[in-house]
Design an enzyme around this catalytic site. Sequence first.
Site, short mmCIF file in Angstrom:
data_model
loop_
_atom_site.label_atom_id
_atom_site.label_comp_id
_atom_site.label_asym_id
_atom_site.label_seq_id
_atom_site.Cartn_x
_atom_site.Cartn_y
_atom_site.Cartn_z
N SER A 135 -38.18 19.47 15.06
CA SER A 135 -37.94 20.94 15.25
C SER A 135 -39.77 21.07 14.35
O SER A 135 -40.13 20.43 13.91
CB SER A 135 -37.62 22.01 14.44
OG SER A 135 -38.11 22.97 14.50
N LYS A 161 -37.80 19.51 19.86
CA LYS A 161 -38.23 21.20 19.98
C LYS A 161 -39.64 21.74 19.45
O LYS A 161 -39.99 21.29 18.52
CB LYS A 161 -36.68 21.50 19.31
CG LYS A 161 -36.85 22.94 18.26
CD LYS A 161 -35.47 23.13 17.98
CE LYS A 161 -35.72 24.64 16.79
NZ LYS A 161 -34.60 24.91 15.98
N LYS A 163 -41.32 25.53 18.72
CA LYS A 163 -41.00 26.67 18.25
C LYS A 163 -42.20 27.85 18.90
O LYS A 163 -43.23 27.06 19.49
CB LYS A 163 -41.88 27.06 16.99
CG LYS A 163 -40.67 26.54 16.19
CD LYS A 163 -39.11 27.22 16.07
CE LYS A 163 -38.74 26.68 14.87
NZ LYS A 163 -37.09 27.66 14.68
N ASP A 188 -37.75 26.63 20.90
CA ASP A 188 -36.82 28.06 19.51
C ASP A 188 -37.53 29.25 19.88
O ASP A 188 -38.52 28.86 18.99
CB ASP A 188 -36.93 27.48 18.35
CG ASP A 188 -35.50 27.86 17.36
OD1 ASP A 188 -35.26 29.40 17.82
OD2 ASP A 188 -35.22 27.38 16.45
N GLU A 213 -33.57 28.59 22.61
CA GLU A 213 -32.68 28.98 21.69
C GLU A 213 -33.08 30.75 20.88
O GLU A 213 -33.92 30.59 20.46
CB GLU A 213 -32.81 28.16 20.32
CG GLU A 213 -32.39 28.08 19.46
CD GLU A 213 -32.81 27.34 17.46
OE1 GLU A 213 -33.45 26.24 18.43
OE2 GLU A 213 -32.14 27.18 17.04
N ASP A 238 -28.74 31.14 17.63
CA ASP A 238 -28.88 31.23 16.16
C ASP A 238 -28.76 32.06 15.09
O ASP A 238 -27.19 31.58 15.11
CB ASP A 238 -30.16 29.54 15.71
CG ASP A 238 -30.33 29.57 14.78
OD1 ASP A 238 -30.02 29.90 13.47
OD2 ASP A 238 -31.68 28.72 13.80
N LYS A 262 -25.77 26.12 11.51
CA LYS A 262 -25.71 26.25 10.19
C LYS A 262 -25.06 26.38 9.00
O LYS A 262 -24.63 27.55 9.05
CB LYS A 262 -27.07 26.83 9.86
CG LYS A 262 -28.32 26.46 11.29
CD LYS A 262 -29.56 27.48 10.51
CE LYS A 262 -30.79 26.85 11.69
NZ LYS A 262 -32.39 27.69 12.18
N GLY A 290 -30.88 22.80 11.11
CA GLY A 290 -32.11 22.06 9.60
C GLY A 290 -32.72 23.64 9.40
O GLY A 290 -32.96 24.57 9.98
O1 OSB Z 1 -35.19 28.53 13.40
O2 OSB Z 1 -33.78 26.89 13.51
C1 OSB Z 1 -34.83 27.71 12.50
C2 OSB Z 1 -36.28 26.25 10.10
C3 OSB Z 1 -36.60 27.72 9.12
C4 OSB Z 1 -35.99 28.97 9.60
C5 OSB Z 1 -35.94 28.93 10.46
C6 OSB Z 1 -35.91 27.59 11.76
C7 OSB Z 1 -36.42 26.40 11.12
C8 OSB Z 1 -36.61 25.34 11.87
C9 OSB Z 1 -36.43 23.59 11.19
O3 OSB Z 1 -36.26 25.11 12.93
C10 OSB Z 1 -35.71 22.60 11.72
C11 OSB Z 1 -36.05 21.77 10.31
O4 OSB Z 1 -36.73 20.14 10.32
O5 OSB Z 1 -35.12 21.47 9.21
MG MG Z 2 -33.61 28.17 15.26
#
Ligand code: OSB
Ligand code: MG
Length: 370
Positions: A135, A161, A163, A188, A213, A238, A262, A290
């Site tokens: 991510s 992925k 953001k 995402d 996402e 999510d 998660k 994550g």
């Molecule tokens: O939306 O998946 C998410 C990190 C913190 C809060 C929300 C998210 C995330 C990530 C990081 O996308 C995923 C990772 O590399 O741990």
């Molecule tokens: Mg997410």
Amino acid sequence: MRIERLELRLLRLPLVHFFETSFGRVHDRTFLLVTVDGEGETGYGECVAEASPYYSSETTETTWHIIERFVAPRVLGTEFAHPRDVFPALARIRGHQMAKAAVEMAAWDLYARQQGVPLSRALGGTRTEIASGVSIGIQDSLEQLADKITTELAAGYRRIKIKIKPGWDLDAVEMVRSRFGPIPLMVDANAAYRLSDASHLARLDRFDLMMIEQPLDYDDVADHATLQRQIQTPICLDESIHTVKIAEEAIHAGACRIINIKPGRVGGHGPSVRLHDLCAAHGIPVWHGGMLESGIGRAHNIHLSSLANFTLPGDVAASKRYYQPDLVEPPIEVRPDGTIPVPTAPGLGVTIVPDRVARATERVADMRAT
Ligand code: OSB
Ligand code: MG
């Protein structure tokens, strides 16, 4: 299984690189570490609540309060036949899934160690390795984003992925497709759009993304169902999936074609296994999300990802992308083919380094069964 002692620690670790989502940028990670002792063994759980209530309503301080005042007293000294019984025993406490999950997951680790089996086996997992994706947060420039993607693809990661948010979406995806071609790619949005943005989001359709996402509100199902009828890109939920029941409603409403699991978001491993099974029964593929975990939470995620319906690469990546050093030895590493082996020693199967934990600790509470 009986938990005799529960220790809570508030830790802070600097991140190797800042991480930016649609709700802001963080440079370090504050989180709780839960340690439970029983019958000569010790189990560990990491609470994924963040310092600020921006991803979810829970924070490090709310989780501390809920665990200390409400979760620990219900768990300490209670005889549990199986760790799947821990989450139902907390039903009187409304919500607070991350607080519950941290303790529930520590109980699973404790149980697996007591049984002498890897956590993956206790959870019903069958894979010996998991497929890893990354991510990548919002960067200061498209050039910086391209550099990050180059590095991660070279490391072997199986999907990228990125953001997105209004103002950092179509141009970023366009750049990635033109520079990197048909790589496995998803986006995402962390709830940054409204249903009125549907025609804008439909412009992502031509980029053949694996999924988008959580485009809409953190607690929405109905608008996602409407949006999914207006765009071709599969929606993955999510934030919206707080319970197995909401997942059922979302699937029936057509609000998503994929779900990100998660355990912190749904109350732990027990509810995650039920969510996984529900999705499998409906032909909904899942992947493991994550939360910038240390090696302790990361190891939990690897074991859970060994279940059969985790068919898409997750956000469970190598330790060195986040913390150097990590709290565990050896650090979690990704092989050149983009896989992470599932640890085979009992429980989490990773070694926690006590003086690194001690150095990162800002507060401790120690509770015992009476
Ligand atoms: O939306 O998946 C998410 C990190 C913190 C809060 C929300 C998210 C995330 C990530 C990081 O996308 C995923 C990772 O590399 O741990
Ligand atoms: Mg997410």
